[in-house]
Design a protein around this motif. Sequence first.
Motif, mmCIF file in Angstrom:
data_model
loop_
_atom_site.group_PDB
_atom_site.id
_atom_site.type_symbol
_atom_site.label_atom_id
_atom_site.label_comp_id
_atom_site.label_asym_id
_atom_site.label_seq_id
_atom_site.Cartn_x
_atom_site.Cartn_y
_atom_site.Cartn_z
ATOM 1 N N GLU A 117 0.831 -1.198 0.000
ATOM 2 C CA GLU A 117 0.000 0.000 0.000
ATOM 3 C C GLU A 117 0.871 1.256 0.000
ATOM 4 O OE1 GLU A 117 -3.716 1.860 2.537
ATOM 5 O OE2 GLU A 117 -3.141 -0.226 2.840
ATOM 6 N N PHE A 145 -9.091 3.616 -9.824
ATOM 7 C CA PHE A 145 -9.684 3.321 -8.529
ATOM 8 C C PHE A 145 -10.003 1.843 -8.437
ATOM 9 C CE2 PHE A 145 -11.791 5.634 -4.996
ATOM 10 C CZ PHE A 145 -10.820 6.589 -4.865
ATOM 11 N N ARG A 185 -11.586 2.629 1.355
ATOM 12 C CA ARG A 185 -10.732 3.427 2.241
ATOM 13 C C ARG A 185 -11.100 4.905 2.203
ATOM 14 N NH1 ARG A 185 -4.473 4.725 1.712
ATOM 15 N NH2 ARG A 185 -5.306 5.481 -0.207
ATOM 16 N N LYS A 219 -9.552 0.973 -2.624
ATOM 17 C CA LYS A 219 -9.389 2.424 -2.498
ATOM 18 C C LYS A 219 -10.718 3.109 -2.205
ATOM 19 C CE LYS A 219 -5.371 3.432 -5.320
ATOM 20 N NZ LYS A 219 -4.917 4.166 -6.507
#
Length: 187
Positions: free
Chosen positions: A39, A56, A63, A60
């Motif tokens: 990450e 994306f 998050r 993601k």
Amino acid sequence: MMKTLVTKHPLPLLLLLQLLQPLHFCQSYQGISNQDIDEYEEMREEFFGTGPPRPFTKKKFERFYIVEPGRPLYDSEYCRDVIMERNVHFRLKCVTEHYFVLSNFTEMQRICSSVFVPCKNGVRKCKRSRNIISGVYCNFTGGTTMPDCNYDTFERQGFVLVTCRWQNDIQSLIPDSINDIVTPSSE
């Protein structure tokens, strides 16, 4: 005896270590999980890279936009805290607005199969949820770069407007960003 800095969120620490490290030394990630290293490397590449940002992904989107129940959404420090915790920024610059929703990825992905509706700016490229969803609108109030970004927090309940993007590896539309949370009375 050398002391080790322990943090709940190792990614900002890794970025700081990278910035402080001379270029000719080899990377060493002792005591950090492979998932956190991957990450971090992805974030580092997006931050320092010269090409287009990576597309994306489900991970993601979760998050950046999906939050868990527990903390009250009306908490005045909610946006500032969660934006810092989730590292929501553009090359360390504060974002001018952001949304978080109490939902799950599957529900957000279902929105991508609904009809097009106008986004906040009037362009007809958003998709609207069928159900009312609870969330938070974060409005930028001051600062310029992380970690000095400040936000007003506004709890919202309404229909979520999302933009969606095709993801080749799973051959499906996935949510890309949240454009607005529209209260039923303002439709």
